[in-house]
Design an enzyme around this catalytic site. Structure first.
Site, PDB file in Angstrom:
ATOM      1  N   GLN A 137     -30.399  22.958  72.148  1.00  0.00           N
ATOM      2  CA  GLN A 137     -31.275  23.147  70.993  1.00  0.00           C
ATOM      3  C   GLN A 137     -30.568  23.920  69.905  1.00  0.00           C
ATOM      4  OE1 GLN A 137     -34.546  25.857  71.778  1.00  0.00           O
ATOM      5  NE2 GLN A 137     -35.912  24.752  70.407  1.00  0.00           N
ATOM      6  N   TYR A 139     -31.586  25.683  66.855  1.00  0.00           N
ATOM      7  CA  TYR A 139     -32.642  26.219  65.995  1.00  0.00           C
ATOM      8  C   TYR A 139     -32.191  27.535  65.338  1.00  0.00           C
ATOM      9  CZ  TYR A 139     -36.630  23.123  67.090  1.00  0.00           C
ATOM     10  OH  TYR A 139     -37.492  22.068  67.178  1.00  0.00           O
ATOM     11  N   SER A 140     -32.112  28.603  66.146  1.00  0.00           N
ATOM     12  CA  SER A 140     -31.839  29.938  65.607  1.00  0.00           C
ATOM     13  C   SER A 140     -30.462  30.022  64.954  1.00  0.00           C
ATOM     14  CB  SER A 140     -31.933  30.986  66.719  1.00  0.00           C
ATOM     15  OG  SER A 140     -33.234  31.060  67.243  1.00  0.00           O
ATOM     16  N   SER A 172     -28.751  27.667  73.988  1.00  0.00           N
ATOM     17  CA  SER A 172     -28.796  27.675  75.455  1.00  0.00           C
ATOM     18  C   SER A 172     -28.038  26.486  76.035  1.00  0.00           C
ATOM     19  CB  SER A 172     -30.252  27.634  75.938  1.00  0.00           C
ATOM     20  OG  SER A 172     -30.987  28.699  75.386  1.00  0.00           O
ATOM     21  N   GLU A 254     -41.940  23.390  74.369  1.00  0.00           N
ATOM     22  CA  GLU A 254     -41.067  24.376  75.000  1.00  0.00           C
ATOM     23  C   GLU A 254     -41.881  25.503  75.625  1.00  0.00           C
ATOM     24  OE1 GLU A 254     -37.307  27.322  73.918  1.00  0.00           O
ATOM     25  OE2 GLU A 254     -38.554  26.529  72.303  1.00  0.00           O
ATOM     26  N   SER A 386     -40.348  35.025  70.529  1.00  0.00           N
ATOM     27  CA  SER A 386     -40.638  36.354  71.056  1.00  0.00           C
ATOM     28  C   SER A 386     -42.137  36.586  71.220  1.00  0.00           C
ATOM     29  CB  SER A 386     -40.046  37.423  70.127  1.00  0.00           C
ATOM     30  OG  SER A 386     -40.753  37.437  68.897  1.00  0.00           O
ATOM     31  N   GLU A 388     -43.847  38.888  69.960  1.00  0.00           N
ATOM     32  CA  GLU A 388     -44.438  39.198  68.652  1.00  0.00           C
ATOM     33  C   GLU A 388     -44.753  37.925  67.869  1.00  0.00           C
ATOM     34  OE1 GLU A 388     -42.381  42.605  70.309  1.00  0.00           O
ATOM     35  OE2 GLU A 388     -41.706  40.550  69.911  1.00  0.00           O
TER      36      GLU A 388
END
Length: 405
Positions: A137, A139-140, A172, A254, A386, A388
């Site tokens: 993936q 993404y970040s 990952s 996910e 996360s 949060e």
């Protein structure tokens, strides 16, 4: 073996299907693998699989039962939810495990089935169902984590292809992946609407992967760099500017799978807490755990665990009836993360000094594994979004709260 025949009642049809599953498992599941789950982890590299393990992967892939409810037209099992439950029950009965997994199954496949065109489904879904291709993936980014929509990896339109430049992080399994599903920017003048969903071959010139070493000693994550990487236009999923919508849908899959698959597996992995406590703390003459306070905390944890698993089952049924996971997956992800960390902390407390070993004599393999599990568990409230971020999703999409509230 032929599929179960159409019978007069659903109950009879399920009975016939159960008999088919039992016969197929008897013929195809190697006895040597009973209770030995060596399915490839999302965050571990390919292992040196035995001939029996490779044969089991092929059998499940050819049958389509690794992804039992995916359409048979694309290599899935084509089963309904009742048949899938029967399959899971019968596999559990003989100690069989599903060797088909990874990000292709838990995230990308379901998303592509919803948003991909026919050519993309034909090209990618069957390979995922057979465990032939490993996905990662993208993404970040170093400057785009919680505010993912600020990502800067840019895909420049070059006519028949895109030219991708940028960097992703926390990729990952990137060092083992064959392909990557990535969010990239195709329009710098817009934030959310300027993002597209692109499929990138990890063997393409210009792709560089650097593993990141973690506190647990593992390196499951990577920094991934794209330098003038050519990506064919047919690798765009959906249309330009639809990436944010597709990417959010994938995140629901996910989170649903992390809570229903990863968290569930961790909660039931290893020796039961009560048995572990009796081994390390001792038992009374009547067989009860000697430490009454610890006994009560184990009971509370197991009650929470059981309630979580029942809720997961209900959510899975609702997700199928609603055509996919909902924002409730954020709740499941948070609860699953908390229970996973609580279990690891409880196990370390029970083991005492035996649960803090890193290497050397004086520690069993199980004790050393528990130390690493405890350290790895620190990440479960971060990856996949996360705690949060999940709280924000819950507040806005479930409770209907506004930003200023």
């Amino acid at each position: 073996m032929a599929t179960a025949p159409e019978l007069d009642t659903p109950a009879n049809a399920l009975d016939a299907f159960r008999a088919e599953v039992r016969a197929w498992l008897a013929d195809n599941f190697p006895a040597s693998l009973k209770g030995k789950d060596n399915s490839m982890s999302l965050l571990e590299g390919p292992s040196n699989a035995s001939a029996d393990e490779l044969g089991w992967v092929k059998a499940m892939g050819d049958k389509g039962w690794g992804v039992p409810t995916w359409p048979a037209a694309y290599g899935g099992g084509g089963l309904d939810k009742h048949q899938a439950r029967v399959l899971a029950e019968e596999m559990g009965r003989v100690g069989a495990w599903n060797p088909i997994g990874g990000m292709g199954v838990m995230m990308f496949g379901p998303t592509l089935l919803e948003y991909g065109n026919e050519a993309q489904k034909q090209e990618h879904i069957r390979a995922i169902a057979k465990n032939e291709v490993r996905w990662c993936q993208g993404y970040s980014e170093p400057g785009a984590g919680s505010d993912l929509a600020s990502l800067q990896t840019f895909a420049e339109d070059k006519g028949d292809h895109y030219l991708v430049n940028g960097q992703k992080t926390w990729t990952s399994g990137g060092q083992w992946a064959d392909k990557c599903f990535a969010l990239v920017r195709t329009d710098k003048s817009k934030k959310h609407e300027g993002i597209s969903f692109l499929l990138i071959d990890m063997t393409s010139p210009g792709v560089e992967v650097r593993p990141i070493r973690m506190i647990s000693g593992q390196s499951p994550f990577c920094e991934t760099f794209f330098t003038d990487v050519k990506v064919p236009k047919e690798n765009l999923v959906g249309v330009e500017g639809q990436g944010w919508t597709i990417g959010k849908r994938l995140l629901q899959h996910e989170r649903s799978n992390l809570s229903g698959g990863g968290a569930a597996a961790r909660l039931f992995a290893g020796k039961p807490m009560a048995a572990l406590a009796k081994e390390y703390r001792g038992a009374n003459d009547d067989g009860s755990l000697a430490d009454s306070d610890l006994r009560m905390r184990i009971v509370r944890h197991e009650m929470d665990q059981r309630a979580f698993m029942l809720t997961l089952r209900r959510a899975a049924i609702e997700a199928k009836s609603n055509q996919g996971p909902s924002a409730a997956s954020s709740i499941m992800k948070n609860v699953g993360a908390r229970l996973t960390q609580d279990r690891a902390e409880l196990a370390i407390e029970i083991m005492g000094m035996n649960g803090l070993g890193w290497e050397g004599e004086g520690f069993s393999d199980a004790e050393l594994a528990q130390t690493r599990t405890w350290l790895w568990g620190k990440a479960v409230s971060i990856y996949g979004g996360s705690t949060e971020i999940q709280n924000n999703v819950i507040a806005k999409r479930i409770l209907g709260m506004l930003d200023h509230q």
